[in-house]
Design a protein around this motif. Structure first.
Motif, PDB file in Angstrom:
ATOM      1  N   MET A   1     -49.581  -8.235   9.553  1.00 49.67           N
ATOM      2  CA  MET A   1     -48.966  -9.295  10.261  1.00 49.67           C
ATOM      3  C   MET A   1     -47.531  -9.596   9.373  1.00 49.67           C
ATOM      4  SD  MET A   1     -48.797 -10.936  12.846  1.00 49.67           S
ATOM      5  CE  MET A   1     -48.177 -12.671  13.500  1.00 49.67           C
ATOM      6  N   LYS A   2     -47.552  -9.677   8.084  1.00 48.83           N
ATOM      7  CA  LYS A   2     -46.523  -9.973   7.189  1.00 48.83           C
ATOM      8  C   LYS A   2     -45.313  -8.863   7.566  1.00 48.83           C
ATOM      9  CE  LYS A   2     -48.776 -12.640   3.917  1.00 48.83           C
ATOM     10  NZ  LYS A   2     -49.134 -12.582   2.193  1.00 48.83           N
ATOM     11  N   SER A   3     -45.626  -7.611   7.435  1.00 55.40           N
ATOM     12  CA  SER A   3     -44.807  -6.615   7.864  1.00 55.40           C
ATOM     13  C   SER A   3     -44.059  -6.769   9.121  1.00 55.40           C
ATOM     14  CB  SER A   3     -45.499  -5.304   7.586  1.00 55.40           C
ATOM     15  OG  SER A   3     -46.087  -4.962   6.490  1.00 55.40           O
ATOM     16  N   CYS A   4     -44.812  -7.117  10.169  1.00 50.37           N
ATOM     17  CA  CYS A   4     -44.467  -6.981  11.455  1.00 50.37           C
ATOM     18  C   CYS A   4     -43.417  -8.278  11.507  1.00 50.37           C
ATOM     19  CB  CYS A   4     -45.404  -7.450  12.469  1.00 50.37           C
ATOM     20  SG  CYS A   4     -44.851  -7.601  14.107  1.00 50.37           S
ATOM     21  N   ILE A   5     -43.631  -9.310  10.772  1.00 49.45           N
ATOM     22  CA  ILE A   5     -42.648 -10.443  11.084  1.00 49.45           C
ATOM     23  C   ILE A   5     -41.428  -9.958  10.295  1.00 49.45           C
ATOM     24  CG2 ILE A   5     -42.127 -12.824  10.176  1.00 49.45           C
ATOM     25  CD1 ILE A   5     -45.062 -13.258  10.623  1.00 49.45           C
ATOM     26  N   LEU A   6     -41.637  -9.467   9.154  1.00 43.95           N
ATOM     27  CA  LEU A   6     -40.408  -8.832   8.382  1.00 43.95           C
ATOM     28  C   LEU A   6     -39.697  -8.111   9.091  1.00 43.95           C
ATOM     29  CD1 LEU A   6     -38.794  -8.830   5.677  1.00 43.95           C
ATOM     30  CD2 LEU A   6     -40.293  -7.229   4.786  1.00 43.95           C
ATOM     31  N   VAL A  58     -44.178  -0.085  -7.803  1.00 45.73           N
ATOM     32  CA  VAL A  58     -44.554  -1.637  -7.000  1.00 45.73           C
ATOM     33  C   VAL A  58     -43.836  -2.546  -7.888  1.00 45.73           C
ATOM     34  CG1 VAL A  58     -46.358  -3.001  -6.253  1.00 45.73           C
ATOM     35  CG2 VAL A  58     -46.635  -0.434  -6.189  1.00 45.73           C
ATOM     36  N   LEU A  59     -43.211  -3.407  -7.332  1.00 42.66           N
ATOM     37  CA  LEU A  59     -42.599  -4.405  -7.925  1.00 42.66           C
ATOM     38  C   LEU A  59     -43.627  -5.814  -7.940  1.00 42.66           C
ATOM     39  CD1 LEU A  59     -39.074  -4.555  -6.152  1.00 42.66           C
ATOM     40  CD2 LEU A  59     -39.767  -3.007  -8.261  1.00 42.66           C
ATOM     41  N   LYS A  60     -43.807  -6.553  -8.815  1.00 40.68           N
ATOM     42  CA  LYS A  60     -44.373  -7.779  -8.826  1.00 40.68           C
ATOM     43  C   LYS A  60     -44.021  -8.784  -7.866  1.00 40.68           C
ATOM     44  CE  LYS A  60     -46.721 -10.955 -11.894  1.00 40.68           C
ATOM     45  NZ  LYS A  60     -46.657 -11.438 -13.433  1.00 40.68           N
ATOM     46  N   SER A  61     -42.790  -8.796  -7.909  1.00 34.20           N
ATOM     47  CA  SER A  61     -41.969  -9.885  -6.922  1.00 34.20           C
ATOM     48  C   SER A  61     -40.675  -9.380  -6.838  1.00 34.20           C
ATOM     49  CB  SER A  61     -42.198 -11.059  -7.243  1.00 34.20           C
ATOM     50  OG  SER A  61     -41.598 -11.588  -8.388  1.00 34.20           O
ATOM     51  N   LEU A  62     -40.249  -9.887  -5.483  1.00 30.03           N
ATOM     52  CA  LEU A  62     -38.554  -9.822  -5.351  1.00 30.03           C
ATOM     53  C   LEU A  62     -38.125 -10.795  -4.703  1.00 30.03           C
ATOM     54  CD1 LEU A  62     -36.202  -7.741  -5.272  1.00 30.03           C
ATOM     55  CD2 LEU A  62     -36.726  -6.879  -3.126  1.00 30.03           C
ATOM     56  N   LYS A  71     -29.451   0.540   2.158  1.00 31.48           N
ATOM     57  CA  LYS A  71     -28.641   1.868   2.916  1.00 31.48           C
ATOM     58  C   LYS A  71     -29.482   2.576   3.537  1.00 31.48           C
ATOM     59  CE  LYS A  71     -25.864   5.534   0.818  1.00 31.48           C
ATOM     60  NZ  LYS A  71     -24.769   5.245  -0.023  1.00 31.48           N
ATOM     61  N   ASP A  72     -28.550   3.128   4.625  1.00 34.59           N
ATOM     62  CA  ASP A  72     -29.358   4.081   5.569  1.00 34.59           C
ATOM     63  C   ASP A  72     -30.032   5.293   5.075  1.00 34.59           C
ATOM     64  OD1 ASP A  72     -30.132   4.970   8.271  1.00 34.59           O
ATOM     65  OD2 ASP A  72     -28.082   5.369   8.712  1.00 34.59           O
ATOM     66  N   ALA A  73     -31.198   5.068   4.453  1.00 33.51           N
ATOM     67  CA  ALA A  73     -31.845   6.360   3.876  1.00 33.51           C
ATOM     68  C   ALA A  73     -33.321   5.916   3.993  1.00 33.51           C
ATOM     69  CB  ALA A  73     -31.223   6.382   2.466  1.00 33.51           C
ATOM     70  N   ASN A  74     -33.966   7.006   3.993  1.00 28.59           N
ATOM     71  CA  ASN A  74     -35.386   6.959   3.893  1.00 28.59           C
ATOM     72  C   ASN A  74     -35.906   6.100   2.749  1.00 28.59           C
ATOM     73  OD1 ASN A  74     -36.069   8.336   6.347  1.00 28.59           O
ATOM     74  ND2 ASN A  74     -35.918  10.242   5.232  1.00 28.59           N
ATOM     75  N   LEU A  75     -36.308   4.782   3.080  1.00 30.24           N
ATOM     76  CA  LEU A  75     -36.496   4.012   1.767  1.00 30.24           C
ATOM     77  C   LEU A  75     -37.964   3.298   2.005  1.00 30.24           C
ATOM     78  CD1 LEU A  75     -33.368   1.717   1.910  1.00 30.24           C
ATOM     79  CD2 LEU A  75     -34.097   3.525   0.279  1.00 30.24           C
ATOM     80  N   GLU A  76     -38.512   3.129   0.786  1.00 30.67           N
ATOM     81  CA  GLU A  76     -39.999   2.585   0.747  1.00 30.67           C
ATOM     82  C   GLU A  76     -39.885   1.503  -0.453  1.00 30.67           C
ATOM     83  OE1 GLU A  76     -43.749   4.698   1.536  1.00 30.67           O
ATOM     84  OE2 GLU A  76     -44.246   3.770  -0.360  1.00 30.67           O
ATOM     85  N   LEU A  77     -39.759   0.247   0.061  1.00 29.03           N
ATOM     86  CA  LEU A  77     -39.894  -0.756  -1.035  1.00 29.03           C
ATOM     87  C   LEU A  77     -41.179  -1.404  -1.025  1.00 29.03           C
ATOM     88  CD1 LEU A  77     -38.486  -2.515  -3.178  1.00 29.03           C
ATOM     89  CD2 LEU A  77     -37.556  -3.948  -0.914  1.00 29.03           C
ATOM     90  N   ARG A  78     -42.069  -1.478  -2.183  1.00 31.23           N
ATOM     91  CA  ARG A  78     -43.318  -2.003  -2.437  1.00 31.23           C
ATOM     92  C   ARG A  78     -43.265  -3.114  -3.303  1.00 31.23           C
ATOM     93  NH1 ARG A  78     -47.763   1.222  -1.126  1.00 31.23           N
ATOM     94  NH2 ARG A  78     -47.272   3.224  -0.285  1.00 31.23           N
ATOM     95  N   THR A  79     -43.774  -4.358  -2.857  1.00 30.02           N
ATOM     96  CA  THR A  79     -43.466  -5.403  -3.602  1.00 30.02           C
ATOM     97  C   THR A  79     -44.658  -6.453  -3.357  1.00 30.02           C
ATOM     98  OG1 THR A  79     -42.265  -7.362  -4.645  1.00 30.02           O
ATOM     99  CG2 THR A  79     -42.184  -6.791  -1.913  1.00 30.02           C
ATOM    100  N   GLY A  80     -45.208  -7.158  -4.375  1.00 29.13           N
ATOM    101  CA  GLY A  80     -46.112  -8.415  -4.164  1.00 29.13           C
ATOM    102  C   GLY A  80     -45.905  -9.203  -3.163  1.00 29.13           C
ATOM    103  N   PHE A  81     -44.587  -9.795  -3.259  1.00 26.49           N
ATOM    104  CA  PHE A  81     -43.980 -10.568  -2.118  1.00 26.49           C
ATOM    105  C   PHE A  81     -42.663 -10.741  -2.188  1.00 26.49           C
ATOM    106  CE2 PHE A  81     -44.319 -13.531  -5.790  1.00 26.49           C
ATOM    107  CZ  PHE A  81     -42.945 -14.197  -5.948  1.00 26.49           C
ATOM    108  N   ILE A 105     -40.774  -1.573   4.233  1.00 27.49           N
ATOM    109  CA  ILE A 105     -41.062  -2.692   3.277  1.00 27.49           C
ATOM    110  C   ILE A 105     -42.520  -3.236   3.069  1.00 27.49           C
ATOM    111  CG2 ILE A 105     -40.500  -5.074   2.457  1.00 27.49           C
ATOM    112  CD1 ILE A 105     -37.657  -4.604   3.811  1.00 27.49           C
ATOM    113  N   ILE A 106     -43.545  -2.786   1.907  1.00 22.84           N
ATOM    114  CA  ILE A 106     -44.761  -2.974   2.117  1.00 22.84           C
ATOM    115  C   ILE A 106     -45.142  -4.174   1.144  1.00 22.84           C
ATOM    116  CG2 ILE A 106     -46.937  -1.694   1.610  1.00 22.84           C
ATOM    117  CD1 ILE A 106     -45.436   0.871   1.980  1.00 22.84           C
ATOM    118  N   LEU A 107     -45.780  -5.055   1.904  1.00 23.47           N
ATOM    119  CA  LEU A 107     -46.089  -6.361   0.872  1.00 23.47           C
ATOM    120  C   LEU A 107     -47.470  -6.348   0.578  1.00 23.47           C
ATOM    121  CD1 LEU A 107     -44.134  -8.888   3.022  1.00 23.47           C
ATOM    122  CD2 LEU A 107     -43.334  -8.029   0.957  1.00 23.47           C
TER     123      LEU A 107
END
Length: 107
Positions: A1-6, A58-62, A71-81, A105-107
Motif C-alpha cells: 500500500m505504501k509503495s502504491c501511495i508513493l 538497503v538504506l536504514k532511512s532516507l 535519473k531516467d535509468a533503471n533504478l531500485e532504491l530500498r530503504t526502511g522509510f 522504491i521499496i519501503l
C-alpha cells in the motif's frame, strides 16, 4: 500500500513539474559521491542530489531536506522509510521528459 501511495505521489509530482529537470540534474551532486557506503545507514539529503544508479544496498532511512532527482535509468532504491521534510522534494522526470525506465522504491 505504501509503495502504491508513493508511486501515485511521484506520478502527480512529475506531471506537475514544468519542463525538464535535466539542467538541475547536471549541477546536482551525485548520491554515490556523497554516500560511499550507505548500507544500513540513516541518509539525510541536505543539498540537491541526483540518484544516477541503484545504491545496491538497503538504506536504514532516507530523509530529504533538499531535492533528490531520480535519473531516467533503471533504478531500485530500498530503504526502511522515506521522509520528505520542509524544503525536500523527490523529483522523477517532468512534463517534457517523462521517466521511461523502471524506477522502484521499496519501503
Amino acid at each position: 500500500m505504501k509503495s502504491c501511495i508513493l508511486f501515485v505521489s511521484l506520478l502527480f509530482l512529475s506531471s506537475a513539474l514544468a519542463g525538464c529537470p535535466n539542467t538541475a540534474i547536471s549541477t546536482a551532486k551525485t548520491f554515490a559521491s556523497q554516500f560511499a557506503s550507505p548500507s544500513n545507514q540513516d541518509i539525510v539529503i541536505t543539498s540537491d542530489t541526483v540518484l544516477e544508479s541503484s545504491p545496491g544496498v538497503v538504506l536504514k532511512s532516507l530523509t530529504l531536506r533538499a531535492k533528490l532527482y531520480l535519473k531516467d535509468a533503471n533504478l531500485e532504491l530500498r530503504t526502511g522509510f522515506l521522509k520528505v521534510e520542509n524544503g525536500g522534494f523527490l523529483i522523477a522526470g517532468g512534463s517534457d521528459c517523462p521517466i521511461t525506465n523502471k524506477v522502484k522504491i521499496i519501503l
